[in-house]
Enzyme design. Structure first.
Site, PDB file in Angstrom:
ATOM      1  N   ARG A  18      23.650  34.057  41.928  1.00 15.12           N
ATOM      2  CA  ARG A  18      24.239  32.872  42.550  1.00 15.12           C
ATOM      3  C   ARG A  18      25.546  33.161  43.263  1.00 15.12           C
ATOM      4  O   ARG A  18      26.060  32.318  44.002  1.00 15.12           O
ATOM      5  CB  ARG A  18      24.435  31.775  41.490  1.00 15.12           C
ATOM      6  CG  ARG A  18      23.142  31.064  41.118  1.00 15.12           C
ATOM      7  CD  ARG A  18      23.378  29.993  40.084  1.00 15.12           C
ATOM      8  NE  ARG A  18      23.529  30.561  38.743  1.00 15.12           N
ATOM      9  CZ  ARG A  18      23.793  29.843  37.648  1.00 15.12           C
ATOM     10  NH1 ARG A  18      23.946  28.522  37.746  1.00 15.12           N
ATOM     11  NH2 ARG A  18      23.903  30.421  36.473  1.00 15.12           N
ATOM     12  N   LYS A  25      28.609  40.707  39.780  1.00  9.58           N
ATOM     13  CA  LYS A  25      29.398  39.497  39.556  1.00  9.58           C
ATOM     14  C   LYS A  25      30.711  39.766  38.845  1.00  9.58           C
ATOM     15  O   LYS A  25      31.760  39.241  39.230  1.00  9.58           O
ATOM     16  CB  LYS A  25      28.578  38.483  38.758  1.00  9.58           C
ATOM     17  CG  LYS A  25      29.346  37.211  38.445  1.00  9.58           C
ATOM     18  CD  LYS A  25      28.480  36.118  37.863  1.00  9.58           C
ATOM     19  CE  LYS A  25      28.068  36.398  36.457  1.00  9.58           C
ATOM     20  NZ  LYS A  25      27.466  35.216  35.800  1.00  9.58           N
ATOM     21  N   THR A  84      20.525  38.164  25.591  1.00 11.51           N
ATOM     22  CA  THR A  84      21.878  38.523  25.167  1.00 11.51           C
ATOM     23  C   THR A  84      21.892  39.374  23.904  1.00 11.51           C
ATOM     24  O   THR A  84      22.729  40.271  23.762  1.00 11.51           O
ATOM     25  CB  THR A  84      22.714  37.258  24.951  1.00 11.51           C
ATOM     26  OG1 THR A  84      21.961  36.319  24.147  1.00 11.51           O
ATOM     27  CG2 THR A  84      23.052  36.596  26.280  1.00 11.51           C
ATOM     28  N   GLY A 144      24.990  23.946  25.332  1.00  7.88           N
ATOM     29  CA  GLY A 144      24.471  23.977  23.977  1.00  7.88           C
ATOM     30  C   GLY A 144      25.478  23.364  23.022  1.00  7.88           C
ATOM     31  O   GLY A 144      26.690  23.558  23.177  1.00  7.88           O
ATOM     32  N   ASN A 173      28.916  25.211  22.825  1.00  6.37           N
ATOM     33  CA  ASN A 173      28.882  26.656  22.634  1.00  6.37           C
ATOM     34  C   ASN A 173      29.439  27.376  23.850  1.00  6.37           C
ATOM     35  O   ASN A 173      28.991  27.165  24.981  1.00  6.37           O
ATOM     36  CB  ASN A 173      27.430  27.098  22.388  1.00  6.37           C
ATOM     37  CG  ASN A 173      27.315  28.596  22.211  1.00  6.37           C
ATOM     38  OD1 ASN A 173      28.212  29.241  21.676  1.00  6.37           O
ATOM     39  ND2 ASN A 173      26.202  29.144  22.657  1.00  6.37           N
ATOM     40  N   ASN A 363      71.995  49.164  60.194  1.00  4.33           N
ATOM     41  CA  ASN A 363      71.504  47.963  60.863  1.00  4.33           C
ATOM     42  C   ASN A 363      70.428  48.361  61.866  1.00  4.33           C
ATOM     43  O   ASN A 363      70.654  49.206  62.736  1.00  4.33           O
ATOM     44  CB  ASN A 363      72.642  47.242  61.585  1.00  4.33           C
ATOM     45  CG  ASN A 363      72.184  45.904  62.158  1.00  4.33           C
ATOM     46  OD1 ASN A 363      72.218  44.887  61.483  1.00  4.33           O
ATOM     47  ND2 ASN A 363      71.759  45.909  63.413  1.00  4.33           N
TER      48      ASN A 363
END
Length: 449
Positions: A18, A25, A84, A144, A173, A363
């Site tokens: 996405r 990502k 996961t 969740g 969650n 200068n």
């Protein structure tokens, strides 16, 4: 807590489709630092011990980036995207070493609060087998829910599976979790994939641990701390939240931000008290500002060191390697790169200084250029103390201008100038009467043909 060993596992294998990007990502940046690096820093602040980074998509790019922000991280590869729990088990070899605590985090949660990680580990130290980080929100739809009973965490229920009563629960969650090391592998190995996607979900260990009589608890963190980034819009939102935190910290530390919402810091910006920052200033990586400086509006600064009493801008650009000493000044529409501007020296306007030293009290007149590049190599310009460089001068490096020397306006200097000498190098002016009229006439005639 300091006596307990810890393994911090950061899951960074997601493709991030996405984000619509070829860049993994977790390597998209917040305040000039990859998101996953923010997470790694949080674990370090929280005393997260050893670090394991689980990579997948863009593994080589993530591994290369990790060499900079977490050089001691151990890299593990999740070969297939099987959920996961499977991602955590990619670091099985590290888990098996027998740490007291295992922290599991995601590489796309750049605003995680180190205090939340410390709180989760504290629950493990108190006897819990699993501590799940949750957050509260007034709009929990899509998240969740953490279902508690008797002060314990009974289950994690996906939004689509919640009853009408459970949908009213606002404790959600975050996905972040702490697991007692002595139970970690047995719980992870017990996770099955009997679900629609055929994946192994880390959240299942809550039910598994509870069924085995182990203590499972929830601990709260702020919504921002648990914020996961899935697209460019959310990336911008996280950047805005990070900047708000940093601006507030700067102001509470004694820095004046005249229009805070228009000032942007990088992850490593150091800025001393009594510094004033005017509107629309951008600080890139590697900026260090001592107390009492003034940064005027619309300036762009990166990789620069600015001493007390310095003034920069408005509309100045300081590039990497710039070193401004006490009370030096770089004014409007000036660019300085890899150069030292010593105490009290002034580069006031419309000037480029690159690969150079400007001595104390010198200068530099308007329109001066250090011609430092011949198309192949860079060369150095050395301007002595108290020197005066007239407006619209070109200093062709390598060249040295002595202490107290004077370069006349409009000069092209190709040879070094001794101390206290006057140098000028102009083409002699020649005026041709009526030549301009003749040229205009020729152009007009050509246009008719």
């Amino acid at each position: 807590m300091t006596s307990r060993t810890c393994l911090s596992i950061i899951l960074a294998a997601g493709e991030g489709t996405r984000m619509k990007s070829a860049l993994p990502k977790v390597l998209h940046e917040i305040a000039g630092l990859p998101m996953v690096a923010h997470v790694a820093r949080a674990t370090e602040t929280a005393g997260g011990g050893d670090l394991a980074l689980v990579v997948g998509h863009g593994a080589d790019a993530v591994r290369k980036a990790a060499e900079k922000f977490a050089p001691r991280a151990e890299i593990f590869v999740q070969e297939k995207r099987l959920g996961t729990a499977d991602a955590v088990l990619a670091a099985r070899a590290a888990i098996a070493r027998g740490y007291d605590d295992i922290l599991v985090m995601f590489g796309d949660t750049p605003l995680i609060d180190p205090a939340a990680l410390e709180a989760a580990r504290a629950r493990l130290a108190a006897g819990a087998a699993v501590a799940v980080l949750g957050f509260r929100t007034e709009n929990p739809s899509g998240y969740g829910r953490l279902i508690e009973a008797g002060g314990k965490l009974a289950a994690i229920r996906e939004d689509k599976d919640c009853s009408a009563e459970e949908r009213g629960i606002t404790l959600c969650n975050s996905g972040l979790m702490a697991i007692a090391g002595r139970h970690a592998l047995e719980l992870l190995d017990a996770v099955g994939n009997a679900n629609a996607k055929g994946e192994y979900y880390l959240t299942d260990i809550v039910g598994i641990a509870s069924a085995r009589g182990l203590e499972v608890v929830a601990t709260e963190t702020g919504f921002e701390s648990a914020l996961g980034i899935n697209n460019r819009a959310e990336l911008a939102e996280a950047e805005a939240l990070w900047q708000q935190r940093r601006r507030r910290a700067a102001m509470l530390g004694g820095v004046t931000l005249i229009a805070p919402e228009t000032v942007f810091f990088s992850h490593d910006t150091e800025i001393g008290a009594d510094t004033v920052v005017e509107p629309n200033v951008w600080f890139g990586p590697g900026v260090r500002i001592e107390p009492g400086a003034r940064i005027r509006a619309f300036s762009h600064i990166e990789g620069a060191s600015i001493a007390s009493g310095c003034e920069v801008g408005p509309f100045a650009r300081l590039r990497p390697g710039t070193d401004l000493r006490a009370k030096a000044k770089v004014g409007n529409f000036c660019e300085v790169k890899k150069a030292t501007v010593e105490e009290g020296a002034k580069v006031n306007h419309l000037t480029y200084i690159g690969d150079a030293r400007i001595g104390a009290g010198a200068n530099i007149g308007a329109g001066t250029i250090t011609c430092n590049y011949d198309g192949y190599s860079k060369f150095f310009t050395d301007i002595g103390e108290g020197a005066f460089i007239g407006s619209n001068s070109a200093l062709v490096a390598p060249v040295a201008i002595g202490n107290g020397a004077y370069v006349a306006s409009g000069s092209v200097i190709t040879e070094s100038v001794p101390d206290d000498a006057l140098a000028f190098g102009r083409a002699r002016q020649k005026t041709l009467p009526d030549k301009a009229r003749e040229l205009r006439s020729r152009r007009a005639d050509a246009a008719k043909k």
